[in-house]
Design a protein around this motif. Structure first.
Motif, PDB file in Angstrom:
ATOM      1  N   ILE A   4      -2.168  97.709 -61.443  1.00 42.87           N
ATOM      2  CA  ILE A   4      -3.624  97.816 -61.427  1.00 42.87           C
ATOM      3  C   ILE A   4      -4.155  96.445 -61.015  1.00 42.87           C
ATOM      4  O   ILE A   4      -3.790  95.435 -61.624  1.00 42.87           O
ATOM      5  CB  ILE A   4      -4.177  98.214 -62.806  1.00 42.87           C
TER       6      ILE A   4
ATOM      7  N   ILE B 231     -11.580  98.146 -59.034  1.00 44.51           N
ATOM      8  CA  ILE B 231     -10.293  98.455 -59.659  1.00 44.51           C
ATOM      9  C   ILE B 231      -9.470  99.264 -58.664  1.00 44.51           C
ATOM     10  O   ILE B 231      -9.926 100.303 -58.183  1.00 44.51           O
ATOM     11  CB  ILE B 231     -10.487  99.296 -60.943  1.00 44.51           C
TER      12      ILE B 231
ATOM     13  N   CYS C  85      -3.078 107.790 -62.246  1.00 42.89           N
ATOM     14  CA  CYS C  85      -3.853 106.563 -62.003  1.00 42.89           C
ATOM     15  C   CYS C  85      -5.206 106.647 -62.694  1.00 42.89           C
ATOM     16  O   CYS C  85      -5.696 105.663 -63.261  1.00 42.89           O
ATOM     17  CB  CYS C  85      -4.021 106.328 -60.512  1.00 42.89           C
ATOM     18  N   LYS C  86      -5.823 107.802 -62.646  1.00 43.20           N
ATOM     19  CA  LYS C  86      -7.142 107.969 -63.274  1.00 43.20           C
ATOM     20  C   LYS C  86      -7.017 107.834 -64.792  1.00 43.20           C
ATOM     21  O   LYS C  86      -7.855 107.209 -65.440  1.00 43.20           O
ATOM     22  CB  LYS C  86      -7.715 109.359 -62.927  1.00 43.20           C
TER      23      LYS C  86
ATOM     24  N   ALA D 279      -4.867 106.118 -66.345  1.00 44.88           N
ATOM     25  CA  ALA D 279      -4.543 104.722 -66.666  1.00 44.88           C
ATOM     26  C   ALA D 279      -5.781 103.837 -66.723  1.00 44.88           C
ATOM     27  O   ALA D 279      -5.808 102.847 -67.446  1.00 44.88           O
ATOM     28  CB  ALA D 279      -3.566 104.172 -65.634  1.00 44.88           C
ATOM     29  N   THR D 280      -6.803 104.173 -65.964  1.00 39.30           N
ATOM     30  CA  THR D 280      -7.979 103.297 -65.899  1.00 39.30           C
ATOM     31  C   THR D 280      -9.229 103.893 -66.545  1.00 39.30           C
ATOM     32  O   THR D 280     -10.281 103.258 -66.534  1.00 39.30           O
ATOM     33  CB  THR D 280      -8.306 102.932 -64.441  1.00 39.30           C
TER      34      THR D 280
ATOM     35  N   GLU E  46     -10.237 104.438 -69.685  1.00 38.91           N
ATOM     36  CA  GLU E  46     -10.825 103.652 -70.767  1.00 38.91           C
ATOM     37  C   GLU E  46     -11.397 102.333 -70.249  1.00 38.91           C
ATOM     38  O   GLU E  46     -12.481 101.904 -70.670  1.00 38.91           O
ATOM     39  CB  GLU E  46      -9.774 103.336 -71.842  1.00 38.91           C
ATOM     40  N   LEU E  47     -10.687 101.710 -69.335  1.00 38.74           N
ATOM     41  CA  LEU E  47     -11.146 100.442 -68.759  1.00 38.74           C
ATOM     42  C   LEU E  47     -12.491 100.640 -68.064  1.00 38.74           C
ATOM     43  O   LEU E  47     -13.422  99.857 -68.242  1.00 38.74           O
ATOM     44  CB  LEU E  47     -10.105  99.921 -67.762  1.00 38.74           C
ATOM     45  N   GLU E  48     -12.604 101.693 -67.270  1.00 32.47           N
ATOM     46  CA  GLU E  48     -13.854 101.970 -66.561  1.00 32.47           C
ATOM     47  C   GLU E  48     -14.995 102.185 -67.553  1.00 32.47           C
ATOM     48  O   GLU E  48     -16.104 101.706 -67.365  1.00 32.47           O
ATOM     49  CB  GLU E  48     -13.680 103.207 -65.671  1.00 32.47           C
ATOM     50  N   ARG E  49     -14.703 102.887 -68.627  1.00 33.15           N
ATOM     51  CA  ARG E  49     -15.739 103.159 -69.620  1.00 33.15           C
ATOM     52  C   ARG E  49     -16.182 101.856 -70.303  1.00 33.15           C
ATOM     53  O   ARG E  49     -17.373 101.635 -70.519  1.00 33.15           O
ATOM     54  CB  ARG E  49     -15.184 104.143 -70.665  1.00 33.15           C
ATOM     55  N   GLU E  50     -15.233 100.997 -70.593  1.00 32.00           N
ATOM     56  CA  GLU E  50     -15.569  99.756 -71.303  1.00 32.00           C
ATOM     57  C   GLU E  50     -16.268  98.747 -70.408  1.00 32.00           C
ATOM     58  O   GLU E  50     -17.047  97.923 -70.890  1.00 32.00           O
ATOM     59  CB  GLU E  50     -14.286  99.134 -71.886  1.00 32.00           C
ATOM     60  N   LEU E  51     -15.991  98.791 -69.109  1.00 32.56           N
ATOM     61  CA  LEU E  51     -16.594  97.805 -68.215  1.00 32.56           C
ATOM     62  C   LEU E  51     -18.042  98.128 -67.876  1.00 32.56           C
ATOM     63  O   LEU E  51     -18.867  97.217 -67.763  1.00 32.56           O
ATOM     64  CB  LEU E  51     -15.788  97.708 -66.914  1.00 32.56           C
ATOM     65  N   GLY E  52     -18.360  99.412 -67.669  1.00 28.88           N
ATOM     66  CA  GLY E  52     -19.757  99.704 -67.333  1.00 28.88           C
ATOM     67  C   GLY E  52     -19.905 100.962 -66.516  1.00 28.88           C
ATOM     68  O   GLY E  52     -19.345 102.002 -66.844  1.00 28.88           O
ATOM     69  N   THR E  53     -20.676 100.859 -65.425  1.00 29.60           N
ATOM     70  CA  THR E  53     -21.051 102.039 -64.650  1.00 29.60           C
ATOM     71  C   THR E  53     -20.268 102.108 -63.347  1.00 29.60           C
ATOM     72  O   THR E  53     -20.271 101.144 -62.572  1.00 29.60           O
ATOM     73  CB  THR E  53     -22.556 101.967 -64.293  1.00 29.60           C
ATOM     74  N   VAL E  54     -19.644 103.261 -63.108  1.00 31.29           N
ATOM     75  CA  VAL E  54     -18.919 103.452 -61.843  1.00 31.29           C
ATOM     76  C   VAL E  54     -19.922 103.773 -60.737  1.00 31.29           C
ATOM     77  O   VAL E  54     -20.792 104.633 -60.913  1.00 31.29           O
ATOM     78  CB  VAL E  54     -17.896 104.601 -61.982  1.00 31.29           C
TER      79      VAL E  54
END
Lengths: 58, 152
Positions: free
Chosen positions: A4, A15, A25-26, A28-29, A31-39
């Motif tokens: 990653i 990312i 792959c989805k 794996a990321t 939780e990270l996407e949720r914690e970082l902010g808005t996609v």
């Protein structure tokens, strides 16, 4: 090897996942996407659509 | 590659923010309800969108330079304010960038607080991926941008 890569430019984050097959792959990321902010955009690659050996056997 | 996601980083995790602050010579002053700035809105800038100028200087938490006591006004020790967003999505960072005091904040946190936001994102990502068992290495890309390479 599953990799990653995350690039930061101010509040913009990109990312990139490599070495994953199918939907792993989805997962794996997610939780990270949720914690970082808005996609703002999400695009899959050819590797994403490749069915893994395990999925075929099942 | 498998998939590529672009996103905007939003401040949500105060523990991660505190760690990011420390790397930049700043400290997170939790529950401090005011942040130091010029002290009054003089109308020489657009102001903060969606906020009544009478509320400027108020916040939910503040960030200041380590070892410096909060002080308004010219030659003061100004701070960054964290204001909880009304939609519950996290915090907005606000600060006064005027004069020497404003420039000092930008020296530490970056113009537009860019360095602080990046360090926060790096901290959040590092914590999350290490928790998932990845080996995380920090580096920079060809354009000088901070980059994490994580092997699982």
């Amino acid at each position: 090897m599953k990799t990653i890569i995350i690039t930061f430019d101010g509040e913009d984050v990109q990312i990139t996942t490599e070495g994953f097959s199918g939907k792993a792959c989805k997962a794996a990321t997610a939780e990270l996407e949720r914690e970082l902010g808005t996609v703002t955009s999400d695009r899959t690659t050819a590797e994403y659509h490749k069915v893994s050996h395990d999925e075929k056997q099942a | 590659m498998s998939h590529i996601v672009d996103q905007q980083c939003t401040i949500k995790n105060l523990d991660a923010l505190a760690a990011a602050c420390a790397r930049l010579g700043l400290d997170l002053r939790r529950d401090q309800k005011t942040h130091a700035w010029w002290g009054r809105f003089v109308g020489d800038s657009p102001g903060i969108e969606g906020r009544d100028p009478a509320t400027y200087g108020t916040c939910d938490h503040a960030i200041g330079e380590i070892g410096k006591i909060s002080q308004d006004g010219y030659n003061g020790n100004w701070e960054i304010g964290l204001c909880r967003r009304q939609d519950g999505s996290g915090y907005t960072l606000v600060y006064d960038n005027y004069g020497d005091a404003g420039r000092r904040l930008e020296q530490l946190a970056g113009k537009g607080l860019k360095k602080l936001i990046e360090e926060y994102g790096i901290e959040v990502a590092t914590r999350r991926l290490r928790k998932q068992g990845y080996r995380v290495t920090r580096t920079t890309d060809a354009k000088g941008r901070a980059k994490l390479v994580c092997f699982g």
